[in-house]
Each structure stands twice: as C-alpha cells, then as structure tokens.
Design a protein around this motif. Structure first.
Motif, PDB file in Angstrom:
ATOM      1  N   TYR A  21      61.061  43.890  36.907  1.00  0.00           N
ATOM      2  CA  TYR A  21      59.986  43.883  37.905  1.00  0.00           C
ATOM      3  C   TYR A  21      59.748  45.275  38.485  1.00  0.00           C
ATOM      4  O   TYR A  21      58.663  45.582  38.964  1.00  0.00           O
ATOM      5  CB  TYR A  21      60.311  42.884  39.015  1.00  0.00           C
ATOM      6  N   THR A  62      47.190  35.696  43.514  1.00  0.00           N
ATOM      7  CA  THR A  62      48.595  35.992  43.278  1.00  0.00           C
ATOM      8  C   THR A  62      49.480  35.035  44.059  1.00  0.00           C
ATOM      9  O   THR A  62      50.417  34.471  43.513  1.00  0.00           O
ATOM     10  CB  THR A  62      48.897  37.443  43.709  1.00  0.00           C
ATOM     11  N   ARG A  93      47.686  33.528  36.625  1.00  0.00           N
ATOM     12  CA  ARG A  93      47.212  34.387  35.540  1.00  0.00           C
ATOM     13  C   ARG A  93      47.735  33.900  34.183  1.00  0.00           C
ATOM     14  O   ARG A  93      47.036  33.993  33.167  1.00  0.00           O
ATOM     15  CB  ARG A  93      47.638  35.841  35.779  1.00  0.00           C
ATOM     16  N   VAL A 146      56.830  46.609  36.580  1.00  0.00           N
ATOM     17  CA  VAL A 146      55.717  45.701  36.245  1.00  0.00           C
ATOM     18  C   VAL A 146      54.384  46.448  36.350  1.00  0.00           C
ATOM     19  O   VAL A 146      54.153  47.229  37.273  1.00  0.00           O
ATOM     20  CB  VAL A 146      55.745  44.454  37.161  1.00  0.00           C
ATOM     21  N   GLY A 147      53.544  46.255  35.348  1.00  0.00           N
ATOM     22  CA  GLY A 147      52.246  46.916  35.338  1.00  0.00           C
ATOM     23  C   GLY A 147      52.287  48.348  34.835  1.00  0.00           C
ATOM     24  O   GLY A 147      51.308  49.077  34.938  1.00  0.00           O
ATOM     25  N   SER A 161      52.487  41.611  32.833  1.00  0.00           N
ATOM     26  CA  SER A 161      52.121  42.587  33.848  1.00  0.00           C
ATOM     27  C   SER A 161      51.919  41.966  35.226  1.00  0.00           C
ATOM     28  O   SER A 161      51.434  42.620  36.131  1.00  0.00           O
ATOM     29  CB  SER A 161      50.841  43.311  33.408  1.00  0.00           C
ATOM     30  N   TYR A 162      52.246  40.697  35.363  1.00  0.00           N
ATOM     31  CA  TYR A 162      52.083  40.042  36.669  1.00  0.00           C
ATOM     32  C   TYR A 162      53.143  38.966  36.852  1.00  0.00           C
ATOM     33  O   TYR A 162      53.723  38.476  35.907  1.00  0.00           O
ATOM     34  CB  TYR A 162      50.688  39.407  36.780  1.00  0.00           C
TER      35      TYR A 162
END
Lengths: 422, 422
Positions: B72, B409, B324, B75-76, B318-319
């Motif tokens: 994490y 989210t 999502r 992440v992204g 990515s989340y």
C-alpha cells in the motif's frame, strides 16, 4: 484583469515525452496568459497577488475533447448495450427530453455545476438538436468562465421521430443557432453532424458549406464500433472507408479544424487521411470499454503523427473526471500492448499528461502549457488523503501519477484564462 | 452485543443473476447475525436501537479476496513494468522495509486506517515474510473489528538476498507465526507460498503438511502473466501445467480451501482442477491492466462453475476500493467479449455485486448476504453527490450501479459481524 501568481509545486508537459518540474515555485499570470515559472518571484512582479498553494501540485487545466452534456443525466447507468442499441434504447429518448426547456435548464444546471468542480478547463461538447436548450447550456458555461466549443447536433435520418430534423430544418436551425452564438465571447459554436448514419448526404453537404463559409471547426464520431462501421459501409457503398466518408466533405481537417471521437478501428487506407495535423482523435477509453467498442491504438497514432486528445465521452463514458481519462488511457494501452502490440504502444504517465493538456489543448490555440504566452489554465491538486509514508521521496510527476490513480474527481482550485473559477 | 436494526434502502444478491431490493425497510441484527429484512419492524424487536439511514443505500460489506498490505505504500505508483520486473524492481525492495518494525508500524497504521474507511469488510491478504510485522498488522486489523485472513509470506528461492528465507527458516518462522496467531479471534492465518517461482519443492511440501495438519486455508498466485507461466514451465518441467503445480500439494481445494489470485491465462487441461468448488479465483482486473497481464475470462469461469471472488490486489491494483473492482470487472468483461468471446461472457452489474459479496463471501462461511443467519456485514452508501435529475425513476440496483461508477472510495457507515466500524 489583475496580474497574479500561484505558488506551489508546478508540473507541466514540454512535449510528448518530456515534463517540466518546479518545486516550490511561482507561476505568473499577466493579462490571462502565463508569464512562465520562476523559482523566485521577479522584482517586476512585486506587489501582485500571490495565491499560496505551497505543498500543492499545480498543473495545466485538463482538456476534455469530447463529451455529451445532455447525457450527464444518466452518467454511470445504462451501459449494458452496445453503441447502436444503446443510442436507440437509452440515449435518444434521454436527449429528446431537452426539447423541454425547463427540463434542460434543470439538467444543464447540474451538469455545469459538476463540470465547474472538475479538473476540466477546456472542452468540445455535443448538446442536442434543440437550439433553445443548446443556447442555455452555452450561456451557463460562458457565465461560469469556461472556454470551449459546444455543438448543436444535426441528425436528419435513421433517428427516432421524436429526435430528428428534416434536412431543411436542420440547416435552418443551425444558421439561426450560429447567429445567436455571436453573443458569446468564450463559448464558441462547432459544427456537429452526429455521425454519418444519422446525417444524409445532402445535410453533410450543407453543413460542410456552412463550416467553410464561416470558418468553423467540426466534430463528429468516427469508427467507434464494428457494427456501426459495417452500417456506414452499407450507407455509403461507393466510399472507400469511413474516414473518407467525412473527408469528402472537408471534415477531416482539410478545410477547418476537426475532432473525431473514438476512432477505435482505423481503416488501413483511411488512416492516411488522419495525418494532416488538423484533425484530432478524441480518445475515450472508458466509453470504449463501457459500450464494448474496443481499445483504440493510441500508441500507433502517436507514432504515426496523428493528433490525439483525451475525452470522457459522458455518458458512454461513466465519469466527468479527466483524471480517470488519463488513468484509463494508460491502462487501455497496456492491455492492448499485452494482447496485440509491441512494447512501443504503451502510453506512459508523461505521455498521458501531455495528451490531456497540450495534446488536446493545441486544438484551442495556445492552451495546455505554462510556457510564456499560453492561456493561463491551471488546476491545483490537494494530495492530503494520499498515503504519505514515502511521500518525501516522490518527484512531482510521481505525485501526479499517484494522484491520478486515487480516483479523484474534483480540484482544489481552478483558473481558466487567468480567471479563478474554483 | 446488543441487537439493532438498520433502516434504509436495502439491496443484496440472492444468487449470481438475482438481487433482492427492499426500499425503506429494516435489516435486523441479532447476535452479530442477520435476522433478515422487514418492511415493518416486527413487534418482537420493539425497543432495539434503529440506525436511521432512510434514503441511503444499504448493501452487504464487500469482500476483497486478494491484496498485499505492505504494498500500500506505493499504491498508484510504479506500474510501468510487467510482473516479474515489477517484483524485482519495486515490490521486493518495498517489502524488505518491513523487516524494520518501526517502519512496518507506520505503514500498516496508514493501511489499516484507509481500509477501515473503505467498503471492504472481509479480506484475504498477503503480508511479508516478516513475523513481527505480520503479527502487528493482524493485531491492528483485529482491534479495528475486521474479520479475515492474513498470510505471512513464504519464499525460499529466486528472490533477492534481502527478501528470502532458507527453507528451514521459512518453515520454522511459519510455525512460530501460527503459534502466535492463536491469540486472534477474528483475524486468522492463511498459508501463503508467494508463488511457485519463489517456493522450492521442499518448501511447498512442508507448507502443504502444515496446511493439512492444522486444517488451514491457502492462498497464492496462479497464471497471472505469460512470462511467469513460461518460467513455471521451466521450473517444473515434469508438471503438466501451472494448475497442477499447486494441485500436487493439495493446494487447489482438494484438502483445504484455497484462493488463487489472478488466473488470467487458464490451461485447457489445468482448468479442470479449478472446478471442485473449494478453490476461488481472486479476480483483480485493475492489477491485470496495470501490469499488462491480460484479461481473465471471468464469464467463462462462471459458466463452467468455477468459484470467483473480486480483489483489489493492492498494489499491482491501484486502489483499495472494491467499488472500483466491481466497475473494472464489468468493463474488463466487456472488452474481452468485444475482442474474443461471445455475448455470454459479459459480467452484468447483478453478477458483479454477487461476486463482490456472496461470491467471495462464501470462502469465509455465511458471509455476503442479508438472508437470515448470515454474519452481519453491511455498508451504507451516501449518494448525495450524484446527479439527481432522474433519481426518482431509479430502482436500487440502478442506484448501486450509478454509485459504483462515481469513483467512490469510502462508505458512510460500516458494520462487520454486527459491530459498527465506521
């Protein structure tokens, strides 16, 4: 308009593969245009207002090359069908509601409200066939401070009786609409034949004439879905390919600027018509997923010198956020690459930022950069809800990348041509 | 634990293609379990606390079948490489940091904070090879009120020297870790060989023994990326396919429950081993895009009776948002369908809701439904920022669909096994 500066962490594209990064710097706006980025505010700007966004990321405003304002009422819904069935089942009935001006006002007010909070600063959008509603939308966008193009849609065949014009009426309405548009300063009209299936040869010829006479840009849809392409072949048996179907009316950049939405399935001969530097592909990866259209070969287009901008395509696209369009451009290119193409076709984060700013921005003039002389479109991003364990190690491009993937919708502040909107 | 009810608009899956919708109704919780949904609160529950979420959507908590807690921190970010290079360049160095407990605490605190606000109520996650950090993570999750599985990772070959165990050490650490896990009530251990490339035959045999002796479930990665699959063929030349590579250790559901992440590229013979009803595919569509892995044929799996749950796969994904994951499951199925398969393979919104709740939930017992007797995992969704022009015409499933596509989210409220977490 007063001069001012933004202070913060400034990132923008210099070219397709190159970004410019300026931590803790000043971006100066004079007369609505950028005067460039400075590490220290030059003496000659002493006393101008400074918006202090220290620690925030500042990037050029994002350019949405293709969306349908009236379809925002069903954004995130009705995506179980493919293009042609989707149009007939959901989209045409929804657009027909805009004949009723009081419905249109209610719907467009919400749309303009949400677009204002979004990362979009410039756009080229479709309205409906209805003049009154289209002018209302344009007026609301103008009042808010946006700059961009809106098109009254033309369609005179293969459309339901509740959403169709006769050819003559379509031309007459277009001319009346264009007259009314002369009142707008920043929101400009764009000729908008919906797509070849709904526009007769006669209508296309008339629209082409108006486009050329008045030197107006044009927007339409091109090669989105395979059934649509087959249909176009049947409708124009003597025309070599879908591209030529627009080109023969001067609508692929040979007369005025042009935006063609989607272009998922290029024709190997037709693609040559897309390389004149005056026609933009509006890449809408989310819409192309949602409507089971496919994955446009954007890497190929970039390599072959075709102009590309990014688009949300609300409401085939399920969001108004250009951040998501950037994410989906990258991920679509990866899936394409993995299945069909070579490594060459991956769209990188640098390239996606370019496409969402300068790539589309060029259609609008000097838009999409912070270099001196560009119109001052800027957005400020608040990263406070992003995990920060490694934050200090990230450069501005990485911070932008991480921001994109966090599913953000709105911005912290927004400026269009030097005017603060948010 | 006190009994209570939630009042609101209640939606949940009955089966793969069927949802149950209850506007303005009561969902009753007794002893941490659902007592079912009522239009009017029955007399016998008179006086219990009622959380009034009138006008809000209430659905079962979402089940994340596969994610990597230590990843994490990035992440992204870092998604420009494919799986094997991505592991060596970004992931292994990041995971190695968790040897340092004070780093691990800082990182896991942020992770647990964000997971708490998310829509996830149950999970099966990977930690790292480090016992101390893994136990810290489990303890924090337990304190928050989560239920689910966490695995101390095993890897004894083809791994960098800073992130590898000897076979003996790996086994010894696993046994010590399992002893320490006995203190936890709701967070349970799961045997976690990273994947065949990083686990020797000897280690796999030992882990298999432990798994069977202690009747523990197992999780790993299967057929994610084509280079990985080629590599596994080289590593196990006598084994017919990657699936058999796990099956020979009893790790595909023949002994205990199993989760196999990804399964993007099934082998036409190996796929038969996935149909015993005791092994789940953890479908991670975002990760499979980000790392250029491909698109798993989920429609086919459902048709052929293979169990499927959805997953974020942070940080190939990515989340952290399962909303999502639902969106990406649907859109990935559409692109697959459009390019390769028949209409049959589209995952619908009904099916995606099922997969994110009951589909994965079944792995955890009676989880993922509001039918009587199911553990009371519920989330409450606030739709206030959604365009409302047509809102009154939408049913609950359509409201859920629209919510999913709005890039949300977090949740408005969250209950896990009857305990209010948010």
């Amino acid at each position: 308009m007063k001069d001012f500066a933004l202070k913060g962490d400034i990132l923008y594209s210099k070219s397709l593969n190159k970004v410019s990064q300026h931590e803790n710097s000043y971006l100066v706006c004079v007369d609505g245009k950028s005067e460039g980025v400075y590490k220290k505010l030059p003496a000659k700007y002493k006393g101008i207002k400074v918006y202090d966004y220290s620690g925030y990321l500042i990037i050029p405003g994002l350019v949405d090359m293709h969306l349908h304002a009236p379809q925002y009422i069903f954004v995130g819904l009705h995506m179980d069908l493919k293009l042609l069935d989707w149009l007939n089942t959901y989209t045409f009935p929804a657009e027909a509601k805009y004949k009723n001006l009081s419905f249109a006002k209610k719907a467009y007010d919400i749309f303009v409200h949400d677009l204002t909070l979004s990362s979009t600063t410039r756009f080229s959008m479709f309205a409906t066939i209805h003049n009154e509603a289209t002018l209302y939308l344009m007026n609301e966008l103008e009042k808010t401070g946006f700059k961009g193009y809106v098109g009254k849609v033309n369609m005179d065949r293969n459309s339901p009786k509740y959403l169709i014009e006769t050819t003559n009426k379509s031309v007459k309405n277009t001319l009346e609409w264009l007259d009314a548009c002369e009142d707008f300063k920043n929101i400009k009209p764009i000729i908008t034949p919906r797509f070849i299936p709904t526009c007769s040869d006669k209508l296309m010829k008339e629209l082409s004439k108006i486009m050329i006479d008045k030197n107006l840009p044009v927007q339409s849809h091109l090669s989105e879905n395979r059934s649509e392409i087959e249909w176009v072949k049947e409708l124009m048996p003597k025309v070599k390919n879908y591209e030529e179907g627009y080109n023969k009316y001067g609508m692929l950049g040979t007369t005025t600027k042009s935006i063609m939405a989607h272009y998922v399935w290029p024709d190997e001969k037709g693609i040559e018509l897309m390389k004149n530097g005056n026609v933009w592909v509006a890449h809408s990866p989310a819409s192309n997923r949602n409507l089971s259209s496919g994955m446009a070969p954007i890497g190929r287009y970039l390599r072959e010198g075709i102009k590309v901008g990014l688009a949300t395509d609300v409401a085939g696209g399920s969001y108004l956020s250009m951040f998501r369009a950037i994410e989906d451009t990258i991920t679509t290119s990866k899936v394409r690459n993995c299945l069909f193409d070579s490594e060459y076709y991956n769209v990188t984060i640098e390239q996606a930022l370019y496409l969402a700013t300068l790539g589309g921005g060029e259609f609008f003039g000097k838009v999409g950069s912070f270099d001196k002389g560009y119109e001052f479109d800027a957005i400020v991003l608040n990263e406070r809800d992003i995990p920060t364990v490694l934050m200090s190690e990230l450069n501005l491009l990485e911070r932008f990348e991480r921001y994109i993937y966090r599913s953000h919708t709105n911005v912290y502040a927004k400026f269009i041509a030097g005017k603060k909107i948010v």
